[in-house]
Design a protein around this motif. Structure first.
Motif, PDB file in Angstrom:
ATOM      1  N   ASP A 114      74.905 134.537  60.595  1.00  0.00           N
ATOM      2  CA  ASP A 114      73.853 135.545  60.645  1.00  0.00           C
ATOM      3  C   ASP A 114      72.804 135.232  59.577  1.00  0.00           C
ATOM      4  O   ASP A 114      72.960 134.294  58.790  1.00  0.00           O
ATOM      5  N   LEU A 115      71.756 136.032  59.571  1.00  0.00           N
ATOM      6  CA  LEU A 115      70.676 135.842  58.608  1.00  0.00           C
ATOM      7  C   LEU A 115      71.165 136.130  57.193  1.00  0.00           C
ATOM      8  O   LEU A 115      72.091 136.923  56.998  1.00  0.00           O
TER       9      LEU A 115
ATOM     10  N   ASP B 289      70.006 131.037  61.390  1.00  0.00           N
ATOM     11  CA  ASP B 289      69.233 131.758  62.404  1.00  0.00           C
ATOM     12  C   ASP B 289      69.578 131.132  63.741  1.00  0.00           C
ATOM     13  O   ASP B 289      69.134 130.018  64.047  1.00  0.00           O
TER      14      ASP B 289
END
Length: 348
Positions: free
Chosen positions: A206-207, A233
């Protein structure tokens, strides 16, 4: 002038329409009770009468009577001998600080989503989200209150934790050893699945601002040696992290349009070894698009919330998977709030 009388069914009434029309009464009652701190008050007190609750919440007699009777009718409170207590449902999910606190999602929906749904006709006409300015912002979270977002993430963990339990019951992970959860948030699926299958290890992709929360969550749960977090990303990165034999996409594909979905599944195919599996967990729309209602309505919510998202049918997901090179596509029914099916496919 002759008036023609039309014979109507004696059993058909507008009652279903009335229930649809007044559905917001239920939600706004719940939202008000959460915001006022009703459930926190009763959890602290154990039981209380109307006067005590009114004093704690700063309400006058008529409003508190309406709120309490409505909460009893909705199954949120129990009433006995003139005293009120939280129902089991409210005590478990609506008291701040509890492990599965859901009030954050109620507040997020009330402050963020509910006003945007007032503009549904605008979204239908323009095909643009109404929760955020997609022309001026990169994401919908730029202007959202961080405190409300924090409550949203907490509630998402709860919803996904129960969905993970349903997936663990429905699909056997025994043959897999390494799970990649794409867009996995704060890690509810890896936590649930690794606890059920102790041999399994997982990575959340995830970010960076999400994975910071993920790592802290794993520390808090004592699972840092089982669940890792990978900054990335999944849309912009050319490839997904390698070394996993099962990839999970839970409530991810509905956020994006078909082209993005196909591209992401192609990345999954490239990242998996032969025999590896991809699992899509979603509220899947029936192929004839007649329901179920949660999946259909989620599609409208994606219209309000996203630039191109939608809730897709099994046939669409199957077509995307086959196009990406996967085989043996099948749908596994789930009974969970967050998903009604897990669509599984294998890389040959």
């Amino acid at each position: 002038m002759t008036i023609e009388l039309v014979e109507e069914s004696s059993t058909l009434t507008p009652a279903p329409l009335l229930e649809l029309t007044t559905g917001f009464w239920r939600f706004k009652t719940l939202a008000a009770a959460v915001e006022l701190g009703l459930f926190a008050t009763l959890s602290r007190r154990g039981t209380a009468d109307t006067a005590e609750i009114a004093a704690d919440l700063g309400l006058l007699p008529r409003p508190v009577r309406g709120l309490l009777s409505s909460c009893v009718a909705l199954g949120l409170l129990d009433r006995r001998d003139g005293r009120y207590r939280n129902s089991e449902l409210a005590e478990r999910f609506l008291v701040p600080g509890r492990p599965h606190y859901f009030g954050g999602f109620v507040e997020y929906s009330d402050k963020h989503a509910y006003p945007a749904w007032h503009r549904l006709q605008e979204a239908l006409r323009d095909d643009r989200p109404t929760t955020w300015d997609s022309g001026a912002q990169a994401t919908p979270f730029v202007t959202t209150d961080p405190a409300i977002l924090a409550g949203f993430w907490e509630a998402m963990f709860t919803i996904s934790a129960f969905t993970a339990d349903a997936l663990a019951d429905a699909y056997d992970f025994t043959a897999h050893t390494r799970l990649l959860d794409v867009g996995g948030g704060t890690g509810p699926f890896p936590v649930g699945l690794c606890r059920r299958y102790p041999h399994l290890r997982a990575t959340v992709l995830d970010l960076p601002h999400i994975t910071r929360m993920t790592r802290q969550r794993m520390v808090d749960l004592g699972m840092s040696d089982v669940v890792a977090a990978h900054d990335g990303d999944f849309l912009a990165d050319p490839e997904l992290p390698a070394g996993h034999d099962v990839i999970l996409l839970s409530m991810i594909l509905h956020d994006w349009g078909p082209d993005t979905g196909r591209e992401l599944l192609a990345k999954c195919h490239a990242a998996l070894p032969p025999g590896g599996a991809v699992i899509i967990c979603e509220l899947v729309l029936d192929d004839d698009e007649s329901g179920p209602a949660p999946a259909a309505l989620m599609g409208l919510n994606m219209l309000v919330e996203t630039r191109a998202g939608f809730n897709y049918t099994y046939a669409e997901y199957r077509d995307w998977l086959l196009g990406a090179g996967f085989v043996d596509v099948r749908s596994v029914p789930l009974a969970a709030a967050g998903a009604n099916a897990a669509i599984v496919a294998r890389r040959p």
